[in-house]
Write a protein that holds these residues in place. Structure first.
Motif, PDB file in Angstrom:
ATOM      1  N   ASN A 111       0.757  -1.138  -0.041  1.00 28.17           N
ATOM      2  CA  ASN A 111      -0.048  -0.077  -0.016  1.00 28.17           C
ATOM      3  C   ASN A 111       0.942   1.303  -0.185  1.00 28.17           C
ATOM      4  N   GLN A 123      -0.755  -0.802  -4.494  1.00 33.07           N
ATOM      5  CA  GLN A 123      -1.990  -0.160  -4.406  1.00 33.07           C
ATOM      6  C   GLN A 123      -1.866   1.206  -3.844  1.00 33.07           C
ATOM      7  N   VAL A 166      -3.315   4.286  -2.338  1.00 38.95           N
ATOM      8  CA  VAL A 166      -4.399   4.500  -1.694  1.00 38.95           C
ATOM      9  C   VAL A 166      -4.532   6.003  -1.627  1.00 38.95           C
ATOM     10  N   VAL A 203      -8.544   3.380  -4.574  1.00 47.75           N
ATOM     11  CA  VAL A 203      -7.422   2.859  -4.693  1.00 47.75           C
ATOM     12  C   VAL A 203      -6.884   2.464  -6.003  1.00 47.75           C
TER      13      VAL A 203
HETATM   14  C1  LIG Z   1      -4.410  -1.321   2.049  1.00 50.72           C
HETATM   15  O1  LIG Z   1      -5.329  -0.517   1.521  1.00 50.72           O
HETATM   16  C2  LIG Z   1      -6.429  -1.051   1.666  1.00 50.72           C
HETATM   17  C3  LIG Z   1      -7.479   0.173   1.102  1.00 50.72           C
HETATM   18  O2  LIG Z   1      -7.525   1.143   1.879  1.00 50.72           O
HETATM   19  C4  LIG Z   1      -6.957  -1.601   2.822  1.00 50.72           C
HETATM   20  O3  LIG Z   1      -8.280  -2.176   2.802  1.00 50.72           O
HETATM   21  C5  LIG Z   1      -5.854  -2.339   3.145  1.00 50.72           C
HETATM   22  O4  LIG Z   1      -6.310  -3.069   4.624  1.00 50.72           O
HETATM   23  C6  LIG Z   1      -4.599  -2.106   3.337  1.00 50.72           C
HETATM   24  N1  LIG Z   1      -3.582  -3.020   3.586  1.00 50.72           N
HETATM   25  C7  LIG Z   1      -2.660  -2.846   4.271  1.00 50.72           C
HETATM   26  C8  LIG Z   1      -1.500  -3.986   4.627  1.00 50.72           C
HETATM   27  O5  LIG Z   1      -2.281  -1.810   4.949  1.00 50.72           O
END
Ligand SMILES: *[C@@H]1O[C@H](CO)[C@@H](O)[C@H](O)[C@H]1NC(C)=O
Ligand SMILES: *[C@@H]1O[C@H](CO)[C@@H](O)[C@H](O)[C@H]1NC(C)=O
Ligand SMILES: *[C@@H]1O[C@H](CO)[C@@H](O)[C@H](O)[C@H]1NC(C)=O
Ligand SMILES: *[C@@H]1O[C@H](CO)[C@@H](O)[C@H](O)[C@H]1NC(C)=O
Ligand SMILES: *[C@@H]1O[C@H](CO)[C@@H](O)[C@H](O)[C@H]1NC(C)=O
Ligand SMILES: *[C@@H]1O[C@H](CO)[C@@H](O)[C@H](O)[C@H]1NC(C)=O
Ligand SMILES: *[C@@H]1O[C@H](CO)[C@@H](O)[C@H](O)[C@H]1NC(C)=O
Ligand SMILES: *[C@@H]1O[C@H](CO)[C@@H](O)[C@H](O)[C@H]1NC(C)=O
Ligand SMILES: *[C@@H]1O[C@H](CO)[C@@H](O)[C@H](O)[C@H]1NC(C)=O
Ligand SMILES: *[C@@H]1O[C@H](CO)[C@@H](O)[C@H](O)[C@H]1NC(C)=O
Length: 312
Positions: free
Chosen positions: A23, A48, A50, A89
């Motif tokens: 992320n 990703q 975000v 995302v």
């Molecule tokens: C990454 O971002 C997504 C969307 O906000 C979230 O659902 C997910 O928990 C996040 N994963 C981590 C490992 O932070």
């Protein structure tokens, strides 16, 4: 001991070669930042972005020109997140270990790139480092600096200046993951793409295909009238591989493009819903969900227990 459960768990262990999700938060707390600003990713990993606040982009550039989009590069477009809005995302599949450079393309009221809002995947630790990339971004011309006009020339007043046509969006590469997490899926399973965009299928597991079909015959290769469509052929991926085969197509128009996996062993993947579409009309009868449902109804099997046999 319960051998079947052990086998199932072993099956679910991800590859050592990737499939991790990284992320990267864009604009946290209103700051002009990608956090973290570098990521070390393995082939097969996913980034990703975000987007959590304001109005930013993740736009691919180059080490040489940090604040200039590269032709055909990755481009999220402007993602506006108002106060209280849910984050958005934007996912990016990483096919190899090469460095990839990004900046935020927002220039209002100031150039975010020139404020150092840049990001890199797998930047080298020597030579073309992230620090040099960011320093170069920050020394680029801030966008609200008026570029000095060229040396004075005789002013000719033209009555009608023909407005330049709006710049067409440069082609984009859409990365599709085929077989993510050992599932019978294309990820994402339906996308919208513009003419001249590339759709790149990244085969990350097992032995799948990306084969063009038609809406009415979802699991049969080829177009209406016996015209052949595109077909990647089988793309076997060894369990321990460090790179993944890809297959790319160019989108030529806005007509829907229907795709399935033609693997039939040990069960037909298409009948399990392993389908994909480009430019399906979401609010018409020929939407993606209807296509996938048709694939399942024509070629599906009723026995979900067969899922345990999917070691292809
Ligand atoms: C990454 O971002 C997504 C969307 O906000 C979230 O659902 C997910 O928990 C996040 N994963 C981590 C490992 O932070
Ligand atoms: C986001 O920024 C872009 C470029 O500055 C602008 O065209 C667009 O209107 C902005 N979006 C919103 C919702 O403010
Ligand atoms: C933009 O212009 C304003 C007004 O001239 C100036 O104060 C500001 O520093 C400029 N921004 C940048 C990034 O140069
Ligand atoms: C793959 O697995 C990870 C971790 O369980 C999950 O976050 C991700 O959404 C999965 N991706 C797909 C395409 O199923
Ligand atoms: C697609 O690319 C061709 C060849 O480069 C170009 O002539 C055409 O204008 C492009 N079409 C669009 C919609 O950008
Ligand atoms: C799906 O079913 C049709 C009709 O029986 C058949 O012609 C086609 O070969 C099947 N496709 C696959 C991939 O099994
Ligand atoms: C991939 O699947 C095809 C069709 O089932 C099969 O012919 C081929 O041998 C498989 N390749 C590998 C390496 O398993
Ligand atoms: C993966 O690589 C490891 C180490 O080289 C090896 O022990 C293992 O057998 C390999 N697994 C497969 C499925 O090839
Ligand atoms: C787009 O046009 C090219 C050249 O005619 C062709 O090879 C390609 O298959 C077409 N793409 C699709 C998705 O039909
Ligand atoms: C994908 O298909 C679903 C179901 O038809 C639809 O709701 C969704 O809007 C589609 N997404 C895109 C990007 O076309």
């Amino acid at each position: 001991m319960y051998p079947s459960i052990v086998a199932l768990l072993a099956f679910m262990i991800p590859f050592s070669t990737g499939q991790q999700i990284h992320n990267v938060t864009v604009g946290e707390g209103g700051a002009l930042t990608f956090a973290p600003n570098t990521v070390t990713a393995l082939p097969g990993d996913t980034i990703q972005f975000v987007f959590v606040a304001n109005n930013h982009t993740a736009t691919q550039s180059s080490f040489e020109a940090p604040c200039t989009p590269i032709y055909g590069g990755v481009k999220s477009g402007f993602e506006f997140i108002g106060p209280g809005d849910a984050p958005k995302v934007y996912s990016l599949f990483i096919p190899d270990a090469n460095p990839v450079w990004f900046y935020c393309g927002q220039t209002h009221p100031v150039s975010h790139c020139s404020k150092g809002m840049v990001f890199a995947i797998n930047p080298p630790s020597t030579g073309n480092t992230f620090q040099k990339f960011q320093a170069a971004a920050m020394s680029s011309l801030p966008s609200n600096t008026t570029i000095p006009p060229p040396s004075p020339v005789t002013v000719t007043v033209t009555a009608t200046a023909s407005p330049s046509p709006p710049a067409a969006n440069p082609p984009v590469i859409h990365d599709i993951i085929v077989g993510a997490n050992n599932t019978l899926t294309f990820t994402p399973s339906n996308i919208t793409a513009q003419p001249n965009d590339t759709v790149r299928f990244n085969f990350v597991a097992k032995n799948h295909t990306a084969t063009q079909s038609t809406f009415s015959n979802p699991c049969v290769a080829g177009l209406a009238g016996g015209i052949p469509g595109f077909d990647s052929g089988f793309m076997p991926v060894a369990a321990n591989t460090s790179g993944f085969p890809t297959f790319s197509i160019t989108v030529n128009n806005t007509s829907p493009i229907w795709v399935y996996c033609k693997q039939r062993l040990p069960i037909g993947h298409c009948g399990q819903g392993m389908t994909f579409a480009i430019n399906a009309v979401a609010d018409g009868p020929n939407n993606y969900a209807a296509f996938q449902a048709l694939a399942k109804s024509i070629n599906g099997t009723t026995s979900s227990s067969l899922d345990f046999l999917l070691d292809w």
